[in-house]
Design an enzyme around this catalytic site. Structure first.
Site, short mmCIF file in Angstrom:
data_model
loop_
_atom_site.label_atom_id
_atom_site.label_comp_id
_atom_site.label_asym_id
_atom_site.label_seq_id
_atom_site.Cartn_x
_atom_site.Cartn_y
_atom_site.Cartn_z
N ASP A 53 -4.90 -14.05 51.99
CA ASP A 53 -5.40 -13.51 53.26
C ASP A 53 -6.59 -14.26 53.83
O ASP A 53 -6.97 -14.01 54.97
CB ASP A 53 -5.81 -12.04 53.07
CG ASP A 53 -7.14 -11.90 52.34
OD1 ASP A 53 -7.35 -12.66 51.37
OD2 ASP A 53 -7.97 -11.07 52.75
N ASP A 55 -7.34 -19.61 51.39
CA ASP A 55 -5.96 -19.62 50.93
C ASP A 55 -5.06 -20.49 51.82
O ASP A 55 -3.91 -20.75 51.46
CB ASP A 55 -5.39 -18.20 50.91
CG ASP A 55 -6.16 -17.28 49.98
OD1 ASP A 55 -6.51 -17.73 48.87
OD2 ASP A 55 -6.41 -16.12 50.35
N ASP A 75 -3.27 -14.14 45.66
CA ASP A 75 -4.72 -14.18 45.69
C ASP A 75 -5.25 -12.79 45.34
O ASP A 75 -4.58 -11.79 45.59
CB ASP A 75 -5.19 -14.60 47.09
CG ASP A 75 -6.69 -14.55 47.22
OD1 ASP A 75 -7.37 -15.22 46.44
OD2 ASP A 75 -7.19 -13.82 48.12
#
Length: 813
Positions: free
Chosen positions: A701, A705, A499
């Site tokens: 994080d 996600d 990410d």
């Protein structure tokens, strides 16, 4: 969105797993299984009241064997297969079944449990899998923490067993060295008194699972545990009560036969400890979903047709209701803005750190945070239809799909256990028919020796000990391992999805550059000071970032007057007697301030990860622009280079804008980029790569996600991220440093090598030890293994496995 007529789940027609034409209507299904059942009896699912609700205690086995103690399946053909319920828990913690069924009375929530290794096992309430014996996991999670009677029971059994096993072990192993000169016969009776509660009461759940494995013809680790502890305990009881039936060669000078109470008790206690740790880990997994559920507010502010307003429970919100959302509150359900405007923090869904400006006609998502402004919205998706509920569903399903690491040991046990039993029976018959006198005593000793030496100490400790030491070693290196499966799989990973926001970058907007336009008497600091003086009255995250930048430089800040904030546009007011306007280009134009064309598009390439420019005008003239960006972490480039050198395929995944994502990827040298994706799409991308045969790790994080972290072969969360992301991942990097992934992969490789060594030794030990215990070599060499030597060999194997596992403490990371 359509509804699956079989299970009631909400299905996107464009992504449906299957569709069937019937009576001129197209029906969409969440899975091929639902479509197949629909085709068998379509009218059954199209008429009202078609869904059956499983009764408490009913176990859905499908093609599996019926477990011992399970409630018998209904006799009718139609009822033999329990209907699948879409049981998505609403954000207020109230269970919502689709299609609707009668709610269970308060205090009697019928939570369904399933086995992660055998998803066909479904029952109401906690328990153990009748096939593999492991603890079942909840399918339906409530916002409130539910009591787990199985965990409480196992914890009580463990502490009582540990308290009794400790003195038992001291008496059996160190009585003489401690000067405790107790005659063998009284000592054996003391050991019997201490071991009996441990084995028969503490180990009772294992004997139940042992019996279930026999009934279901599914040998597993509990079959080995039941055989080992049962054989050691039963032989010891016989040796204590009837020592004279053993041949003289197996008795000591006092006429007593050897006992193995300490082995049976310690094995039981260690297995209980493993169960306690497993059940506690299951509670933590459920905590991730509870954290998601708690994102939604408990109440909504509904506006009635007559204009009156009233706070109502979230469960009472209906589609079409008009709801008021105040500043700082969370949006209750998905819908559309009817009146007003605001900036909404959608980072839980998009991952974008900047709040999104929302005006009339734009969509808002339940659970997201209304950063500023007040608005009225129309409720469009409620209950299980909201995006938050869908995220909960994705996380829950992905977590249940992970198989435990002990699968290999159970597969081996399926062949090993019958082989051990057959060997013990053959040894008993061989000695009984052809052995020397006393034949029965020799036959009993040989059979018991086989069972004791085959006790699963080494096999059972091979994996847990390596994992235990590796987890401790990882913690010292800033790598927290949350489950053994992730550690095992990480070494095999060939694709890493990362990410952007908060993983590659810091995840916090910061002032990175200030451009003062020509013809102004401002410096960078003076322009920042004026802008921060105005922005200090705003609660917008961008405004706070500007103020923080000025405070870090200790610049003087004035108090603004006549301050006015236009949601999603900008702010204006007077600072030190001068009119100051800050915001977008269009906002400044609305205030009658013109910006020359060459100043509207300054060189963004100098600030490759720029997120938002904030234009500042003083006294009716544009003074400059302040750039706010999400900076790349200093450790990220080094980590990317190391991962690429390790042969890892890198894919950047983000909900942020494509242009911003492309700049960050270009700076880091990442070629594959997926931008502007939502949580469901992230999980789908992970699934697509896995379907291609890739072993995928996902590093992130944020809440957005969580589904992808749970769906990946290995989920890696930043320790600086959200609790939901951390709970959904198998590995957590404490410092949020991607270099931890490199260390984690090295640790994984060393651990897998260590486990293979342990398993190889355990199997080799049994391969050599069992034939000797059975007496195969007695006719040739006169070798006969007594249960005492079998117990010593068993202990040696365990010590060897533990010693080998401890080598991981010095593994180079």
């Amino acid at each position: 969105m359509e509804r699956d007529p079989v299970c009631g789940m909400t299905v996107d027609p464009t992504r449906a797993a299957a569709k069937v034409e019937h009576a001129g209507k197209t029906c969409y299904f969440c899975s091929p299984g639902c479509a197949k059942r629909f085709q068998q009896a379509p009218e059954k699912y199209l008429r009202p009241g078609n869904t059956q609700t499983p009764s408490p205690g009913l176990v859905n086995l499908h093609n599996a064997s019926k477990p011992s103690g399970a409630v018998a399946a209904p006799a009718t053909k139609e009822a033999k297969q329990v209907e699948h319920e879409a049981f998505v828990t609403s954000a207020v913690g109230q269970a919502e079944r689709k299609p609707a069924s009668k709610k269970p009375p308060a205090g009697d929530k019928q939570v369904r449990y399933t086995c992660p290794m055998h998803p066909e096992i479904i029952q109401i309430g906690p328990g153990s899998c009748p096939i593999c014996g492991m603890a079942l996991e909840p399918m339906d999670v409530f916002a409130q923490v539910e009591a787990d009677p199985e965990y409480d029971s196992m914890r009580l059994r463990f502490w009582v067993s540990a308290a009794l096993s400790s003195p038992l072990l001291v008496l059996a192993m160190f009585s003489e060295s401690l000067g405790l000169h107790v005659a063998p016969a009284p000592l054996h009776w003391i050991e019997l008194v201490l071991a009996t509660p441990v084995v028969l009461w503490g180990g009772w759940p294992f004997f139940q699972r042992f019996w279930a494995s026999l009934v279901n013809r599914a040998p597993n680790m509990f079959t080995l545990i039941g055989l080992g502890t049962g054989a050691a305990y039963l032989d010891s009881v016989i040796a204590t009560v009837f020592p004279h039936i053993f041949p003289a060669s197996f008795r000591d000078v006092h006429g007593g036969a050897p006992v193995y109470f300490e082995a049976a008790a310690v094995i039981t206690t260690l297995v209980l400890l493993g169960q306690v740790l497993e059940l506690r880990a299951r509670q933590r997994t459920s905590g991730a979903i509870r954290a998601l559920l708690n994102l939604a507010p408990q109440q909504a502010h509904r506006i009635a047709a007559d204009g009156s307003e009233k706070d109502i429970a979230l469960s009472e919100v209906q589609r079409g209701d008009r709801l008021r959302v105040r500043p700082g509150g969370r949006i209750p359900v998905d819908g559309t803005i009817l009146e007003g405007a605001s900036a909404v923090d959608e980072s839980m869904v998009t991952g974008e750190p900047m709040p999104v400006d929302k005006v009339v006609g734009e969509k808002v998502i339940g659970g997201t945070l209304n950063a500023s402004g007040s608005f009225v919205m129309k409720a469009e998706r409620v209950g299980s239809e909201t995006m938050l509920a869908q995220i909960v569903k994705l996380v829950s399903e992905a977590q249940r799909s992970r198989a435990p690491m002990q699968r290999l040991a159970d597969k081996v046990a399926a062949y090993f256990v019958p082989a051990v039993i057959a060997t013990a029976v053959l040894a008993f018959l061989g000695w009984l028919l052809f052995g020397p006198e006393p034949r029965f005593a020799h036959a009993l000793v040989a059979a018991v020796s086989v069972l004791i030496i085959a006790c699963p100490c080494a096999l059972g400790l091979a994996t847990p000990m390596s994992i235990m030491v590796a987890v401790g070693r990882g913690a010292h290196a800033g790598v927290l391992v949350r489950n053994a499966e992730a550690l095992e799989t990480l070494a095999k990973v060939d694709t890493l999805i990362v990410d952007k926001t908060g993983t590659l970058t810091e995840g916090k907007p910061r002032v990175t550059r200030i451009n003062v336009f020509p013809g102004n008497n401002f410096t960078d600091d003076s322009l920042l000071s004026i802008a921060a003086s105005l922005e200090r009255s705003s609660e917008h995250p961008l405004a706070r970032a500007v103020v923080s930048a000025a405070e870090e430089k200790r610049l003087p800040l004035a108090t603004p007057s006549e301050f006015r904030s236009i949601s999603g546009r900008g702010v204006e007011g007077f600072v030190s007697g001068k009119r100051v306007v800050a915001g977008t280009v269009s906002f400044l134009r609305e205030q009658g301030i013109e910006i020359p064309g060459e100043q509207q598009t300054p060189d963004l390439q100098q600030d490759s990860s720029a997120v938002t420019p904030v234009y500042v005008a003083v006294g009716g003239r544009t003074a400059g622009v302040i750039f706010l960006s999400d900076r790349i972490k200093p450790s990220t480039p080094e980590a990317i280079r190391a991962l690429r050198a390790d042969g890892i395929r890198l894919v950047m995944l983000t909900g942020d804008r494509r242009a911003v994502a492309a700049r960050v990827a270009s700076e880091l040298g990442i070629e594959e980029v997926e931008a502007e994706v939502r949580p469901q799409q992230k999980a789908e991308i992970v699934k697509r790569l896995r379907d291609q045969g890739r072993i995928v790790a996902m590093a992130g994080d944020g809440i957005n996600d969580a589904p992808a972290l749970a769906a990946a072969d290995v989920g890696i969360a930043m320790g600086t991220g959200t609790d939901v992301a951390i709970e959904s991942a198998g590995i957590v990097l404490v410092k949020g440093d991607l270099r931890g992934i490199v260390r984690a992969r090295r640790l994984s490789g060393a651990t897998i090598k260590n486990i293979r060594q342990n398993l190889a030794f355990a199997f080799l030990y049994n391969t050599v030890g069992i034939p000797i215990a059975a007496g195969i070599f007695y006719p040739l060499f006169g070798w006969l293994l007594s249960p005492m030597l079998a117990s010593a060999a068993m202990s040696f194997s365990s010590v060897s496995v533990i010693a080998n596992a401890l080598r991981l403490r010095k593994a180079a990371l």
